[in-house]
Write a protein that holds these residues in place. Structure first.
Motif, short mmCIF file in Angstrom:
data_model
loop_
_atom_site.label_atom_id
_atom_site.label_comp_id
_atom_site.label_asym_id
_atom_site.label_seq_id
_atom_site.Cartn_x
_atom_site.Cartn_y
_atom_site.Cartn_z
N TYR A 1 0.84 -1.20 0.00
CA TYR A 1 0.00 0.00 0.00
C TYR A 1 0.87 1.25 0.00
CZ TYR A 1 -3.79 3.20 1.16
OH TYR A 1 -4.70 4.23 1.13
N GLN B 1 -3.87 -8.03 -2.37
CA GLN B 1 -5.17 -7.78 -1.76
C GLN B 1 -4.99 -7.40 -0.30
OE1 GLN B 1 -7.99 -7.42 -3.08
NE2 GLN B 1 -9.28 -7.32 -1.26
N VAL C 1 -6.85 -4.58 2.81
CA VAL C 1 -7.78 -3.52 3.20
C VAL C 1 -7.19 -2.80 4.41
CG1 VAL C 1 -10.11 -2.92 3.94
CG2 VAL C 1 -9.76 -4.82 2.34
N ASP D 1 -9.49 1.26 2.79
CA ASP D 1 -9.00 1.46 1.44
C ASP D 1 -8.24 0.23 0.97
OD1 ASP D 1 -8.78 2.87 -0.90
OD2 ASP D 1 -7.10 4.11 -0.25
N THR D 2 -8.00 0.14 -0.33
CA THR D 2 -7.21 -0.95 -0.89
C THR D 2 -6.15 -0.38 -1.82
OG1 THR D 2 -8.52 -1.29 -2.90
CG2 THR D 2 -9.28 -2.40 -0.89
N ALA E 1 -5.42 -8.91 -7.01
CA ALA E 1 -6.26 -7.94 -6.29
C ALA E 1 -7.72 -8.15 -6.68
CB ALA E 1 -5.82 -6.52 -6.62
N THR F 1 -13.64 -5.52 -4.29
CA THR F 1 -13.49 -4.96 -2.95
C THR F 1 -13.48 -3.44 -3.04
OG1 THR F 1 -12.18 -6.86 -2.21
CG2 THR F 1 -12.05 -4.86 -0.89
N GLY G 1 -13.05 0.55 -1.96
CA GLY G 1 -12.07 1.31 -1.18
C GLY G 1 -12.75 2.44 -0.43
#
Length: 361
Positions: A71, A93, A95, A100-101, A123, A127, A129
């Motif tokens: 990230y 992947q 969170v 957020d992702t 990813a 999902t 963010g």
């Protein structure tokens, strides 16, 4: 001066992405040589924030979002570092505590190269963010068909709407003023609506191909993707949403001449029908422009004036259209194009939703 590169998982990952610092082979335990010290002024508090040293800059990440290196690498915008971390086995992947992702961050930051790499390394394209916006929704705001196609082929849901309410911070990312205003007052705006509002033919085509539902409506005003395209007069997009194939189907064109008070219907450029008409009188002038027939009603009653309008061909989801009515050969209506009854029947029978109408002076 403090050394930020103590032997932690993050520093091991970073070292793997920096040529000359360490070489890791399968089955070996990596060792980390002494790294350069970073000035104390870079640190934000005694405990020290999470910091990633890239080849270009040192980027501080708020401690509340202290997350794995992937990230932080996306925050820094270093595509090469992201790639090396992914190749080293770091999961794409993740969170963050703030919801957020890495994938959504890359999309918000307009980094399709990083986003594509994340998807190719696993990813999740569904999902959401920050703001509960999904990757497909975020991708629909940009003209990047390759990225959108990869997200959809990876299983991204084309019908998941943008998160609500849309924050002012998020709205600054929306590149179109019309779409921003719609997102302020409408809920359940879908990627197909966003692409339609921007006239993005490639995105609309991809979304429809992968199952986008054109019959989803917003709330509270019940607007469809077709309404978004019609407001902007994106004829090609409207035809796609109406199930037409603009490149291959026979071309039917209705032309309305306001000055001559005549209308004609052509098929592949050949004149088939022509008639006198009555358009909007003073104060209710029929607006010139290019339109698409978006609805056909054999029996219709005006919702405004409560009068019959047989064989009604609605234009651009709006209030005007062509229909049977009293014709004088002069402007006489409240804005619609009146046709003699028998001609109205013929125009109705020979046209299909998606056919084009040009109104000219």
């Amino acid at each position: 001066m403090r050394n930020l590169f103590a032997a932690t998982p993050l520093t091991l990952f970073l070292a793997m992405g920096m040529p000359g610092l360490v070489e890791v082979r399968a089955g070996e335990t990596p060792t980390v040589p002494k790294a350069e010290a970073v000035p104390e002024s870079v640190l934000q508090n005694p405990a020290g924030p999470s910091v990633v040293e890239t080849r270009r800059a040192i980027v501080a990440v708020p401690q509340q979002d202290a997350t794995p290196g992937i990230y932080e690498a996306v925050v820094s915008g270093d595509a090469e570092l992201v790639d090396k971390l992914l190749r080293s086995g770091i999961s794409a992947q993740f969170v963050t505590p703030s919801g957020d992702t890495p994938l959504c961050l890359a999309l918000r930051n307009s980094r399709p190269d990083i986003a594509i790499n994340l998807v190719l390394h696993g990813a999740d394209p569904n999902t959401p963010g920050l703001g509960k916006h999904t990757p497909v929704a975020l991708a629909s705001l940009r003209r990047h068909p390759t990225l959108l196609q990869i997200l959809l082929e990876a299983g991204g849901d084309p019908n998941k709407s943008f998160g609500n309410p849309a924050s002012n911070e998020f709205l600054t990312l929306v590149p179109d003023g019309y779409l921003r205003s719609e997102m302020k007052r409408e809920h359940r705006v879908t990627p197909l609506m966003a692409a339609s509002a921007r006239g993005d033919v490639e995105a609309v085509t991809l979304l429809l191909k992968h199952g986008a539902d054109k019959d989803i409506a917003t709330q509270p005003r019940y607007r469809y993707a077709l309404n978004f395209a019609a407001d902007r007069r994106y004829l090609y997009v409207m035809r796609l949403l109406l199930g037409r194939s603009p490149e291959t189907e026979p071309h039917i064109l209705i032309t309305v001449n306001l000055r001559e008070q005549k209308a004609k219907l052509e098929v592949e450029g050949k004149l088939v029908l022509q008639t006198k008409i009555s358009t909007g009188r003073q104060g209710y002038e029929t607006p010139a422009g290019r339109y698409v027939i978006t609805n056909k009603y054999k029996d219709w009653t005006s919702t405004i004036y409560k009068v019959p309008m047989p064989y009604f061909l609605r234009l651009n989801c709006g209030a005007i259209g062509l229909h049977s009515g009293y014709v004088t050969g002069r402007p006489a209506s409240h804005g619609c194009i009146r046709l003699p009854h028998e001609m109205a029947k013929k125009f109705y029978s020979m046209t299909t939703v998606g056919d084009e109408v040009i109104i000219e002076h």
